[in-house]
Scaffold this motif. Structure first.
Motif: not given
Length: 390
Positions: A209, A213, A364, A367-368, A370
């Motif tokens: 993940l 991103g 994206a 998200a990366s 996090l």
């Protein structure tokens, strides 16, 4: 080690030879942003189908032969795309892009497995420099593309030259990879595990993940910086290719110096700063009112996009026993975003403009950011526990 650098560099040159001249291909075929996105999607489909198989193929025939296979496929694809552009056949161009996607997938996974093995044996962070070689090759490809566009050289002829270079270099250089017995040793260590075991590991999927991103922001730039400059700022095709070159040059420089930063500050801190810089650069590029400010955004965007993918490869390879399988999984997740995401941006671009569509990449990237702690360096005892459980 020089052979691994060369293969990464050639891979970047091949990719940029297409990416930097997407506006020329669109113009030759008479396609808009959405139609160009659909065409790019054929290449993404080829890669997505080949990526899950690439690790297995590399395990069976070796990374050197897998790079050769990918190189031959890419050369044939370049000739096919050239034919499609010459005859203004969208169907033939799509077939060539599908084959190009397959070739790039096989080649890229194999070179990352080889690079991870070299890095483990050197006991220092070097993967960013391998990816810098990719970016350097991409910069060279972009500059050649810009020069040929300025000279009015047809893209179809350009692709024939690329095919010849790829065929020669990709067949010869891999013979200087690490000895086959070292690769065989790694395959023997992984034999007791299920083929899909790495896909069930939470840490490996989280690293995927992180790479997703990073790969999406890099892939979006590769496919759309040139066209976004042409469409959004009204620049010429040559200036659009140059803007892509600026992005790639920035990414290349930061990849060369990034290894020392990672060894000093750790992957997580460097990852988070990089992802933040990528978001800021993306925003500047999208909202810039002129070419100069857009170029500054491209520089910052390239700096931010530089280290996510190589750090993900290194994190996946922390445990040498199952490194090849994990690198293959992370590569698959990352390249799915890298290749499938940008074409989808083309469809969005038909409604909001391609420059504005690029803002979707920010979701994206957040998200990366996090899940970046998943890529933290693993202590020796943690690796030993994983091997015991494996």
């Amino acid at each position: 080690m020089w052979a691994t650098f060369t293969v990464f560099g050639l891979n970047g040159l091949v990719f940029a030879s297409w990416a930097a001249r997407i506006p020329a291909a669109s113009a030759s075929l008479g396609l808009g942003s959405g139609e160009t996105g659909a065409l790019l999607l054929t290449g993404a489909i080829g890669s997505v189908l080949a990526l899950p198989l690439a690790g297995t193929i590399a395990g069976r025939v070796g990374t050197a032969n897998t790079v050769r296979l990918g190189g031959v496929a890419s050369a044939i694809a370049a000739v096919t795309i050239s034919g499609g552009l010459t005859t203004t056949s969208v169907a033939l161009t799509a077939i060539g892009l599908f084959l190009f996607g397959v070739g790039v997938a096989l080649w890229d996974v194999a070179q990352n497995i080889e690079g991870a093995d070299v890095e483990r044996r050197l006991l220092r962070t070097i993967m960013p420099k391998f990816h810098a070689a990719f970016s350097g090759g991409a910069f060279a490809g972009a500059m050649v593309g810009a020069g040929l566009a300025a000279l009015g050289i047809e893209f179809a002829l350009h692709l024939l030259g690329v095919a010849a270079v790829v065929l020669v270099v990709s067949l010869w250089v891999p013979k200087h990879f690490l000895p086959e017995h070292a690769q065989q040793e790694s395959r023997n260590e992984e034999a007791p595990r299920s083929r899909f075991a790495a896909w069930k590991e939470p840490r490996t999927l989280l690293i995927g993940l992180v790479v997703l991103g990073a790969a999406l922001t890099e892939g979006a730039a590769n496919d759309w910086v040139a066209k976004a400059s042409v469409d959004g700022l009204g620049t010429s095709q040559a200036v659009g290719a140059l803007m892509f070159g600026v992005f790639v040059a920035s990414m290349t420089v930061f990849r060369f110096v990034g290894g020392g930063l990672i060894d000093r500050y750790g992957r997580v801190k460097v990852l988070q700063v990089s992802l933040g810089a990528s978001l800021l650069g993306l925003a500047v590029f999208v909202f810039a009112p002129n070419e100069l400010l857009a170029g500054a955004g491209a520089v910052l965007w390239g700096m931010g996009a530089a280290l996510g993918f190589p750090m993900g490869m290194s994190a996946a390879a922390d445990d040498p026993r199952h490194a090849a399988a994990r690198v293959s999984v992370v590569s698959t997740i990352g390249y799915t975003a890298f290749l499938a995401g940008p074409p989808l941006l083309g469809f969005l671009g038909d409604h909001v403009g391609i420059r504005n569509a690029l803002l979707a990449v920010g979701v994206a990237v957040l998200a990366s950011f996090l899940v970046a702690p998943a890529a933290a360096e693993r202590r020796a005892e943690e690796r030993d526990q994983t091997i015991t459980r494996g």
